[in-house]
Motif scaffolding. Sequence first.
Motif, short mmCIF file in Angstrom:
data_model
loop_
_atom_site.label_atom_id
_atom_site.label_comp_id
_atom_site.label_asym_id
_atom_site.label_seq_id
_atom_site.Cartn_x
_atom_site.Cartn_y
_atom_site.Cartn_z
N GLU A 59 -10.09 77.74 -49.49
CA GLU A 59 -10.52 78.48 -50.67
C GLU A 59 -11.18 77.54 -51.69
O GLU A 59 -12.19 77.88 -52.28
N LEU A 60 -10.62 76.36 -51.87
CA LEU A 60 -11.23 75.39 -52.78
C LEU A 60 -12.59 74.93 -52.26
O LEU A 60 -13.53 74.75 -53.03
N LYS A 61 -12.70 74.76 -50.95
CA LYS A 61 -13.98 74.36 -50.35
C LYS A 61 -15.06 75.39 -50.63
O LYS A 61 -16.22 75.04 -50.84
N MET A 65 -11.29 79.67 -57.27
CA MET A 65 -10.15 79.23 -58.06
C MET A 65 -8.92 79.99 -57.56
O MET A 65 -8.99 81.18 -57.28
N ILE A 66 -7.78 79.30 -57.43
CA ILE A 66 -6.54 79.92 -57.00
C ILE A 66 -5.55 79.82 -58.15
O ILE A 66 -5.22 78.72 -58.61
N THR A 67 -5.12 80.99 -58.64
CA THR A 67 -4.16 81.03 -59.74
C THR A 67 -2.84 81.56 -59.22
O THR A 67 -2.80 82.62 -58.60
N TYR A 75 -8.49 74.47 -58.82
CA TYR A 75 -9.92 74.75 -58.92
C TYR A 75 -10.72 73.50 -58.57
O TYR A 75 -10.15 72.42 -58.38
N VAL A 76 -12.04 73.67 -58.46
CA VAL A 76 -12.93 72.56 -58.09
C VAL A 76 -13.87 72.29 -59.25
O VAL A 76 -14.39 73.21 -59.86
N LYS A 77 -14.06 71.02 -59.56
CA LYS A 77 -15.03 70.62 -60.59
C LYS A 77 -16.15 69.84 -59.93
O LYS A 77 -15.98 69.26 -58.86
N GLN A 78 -17.27 69.81 -60.61
CA GLN A 78 -18.45 69.10 -60.13
C GLN A 78 -18.70 67.88 -61.00
O GLN A 78 -18.70 67.98 -62.22
N ARG A 79 -18.88 66.75 -60.38
CA ARG A 79 -19.26 65.55 -61.10
C ARG A 79 -20.73 65.27 -60.79
O ARG A 79 -21.12 65.21 -59.62
N LYS A 99 -17.90 66.93 -55.61
CA LYS A 99 -16.91 67.90 -56.08
C LYS A 99 -15.54 67.28 -55.90
O LYS A 99 -15.32 66.49 -54.99
N TYR A 100 -14.61 67.70 -56.76
CA TYR A 100 -13.25 67.20 -56.62
C TYR A 100 -12.25 68.27 -57.07
O TYR A 100 -12.53 69.06 -57.95
#
Length: 116
Positions: A59-61, A65-67, A75-79, A99-100
């Motif tokens: 799901e993260l891939k 977002m998983i709550t 969740y995943v953030k973009q750098r 992404k991380y």
Amino acid sequence: MKKSVVRILACVFIFGLYSTEVNAAPRNSLSNAMAEKFGITKEEAEQQVRDVFLILGEELKKGRMITVTNFGRFYVKQRDARKGRNPRTGKEMDIPARKYPRFTSSQGLKALVNEK
């Protein structure tokens, strides 16, 4: 499958009550605690733990977002891409975008952890 996900997330939420370790619990400790708590075999618990973490990763891939209520949010953030410097040589280099994964704990989990 849904039942195993609910079991895992419930166990993750209450796992702090069973763990006396200071470091993060290994996956087999989680499955052992789950087997004991829910009266299932260790093999079933281990499979369910693997399934839940596999689902979380998938799901993260996908960028979802998983709550988990009263636990937290994955969740995943973009750098962005940026310029950096090699610490050994001092040479400037390009660092690619990536992404991380991130986790933010809920107020319920924070209260549980700080409970005396």
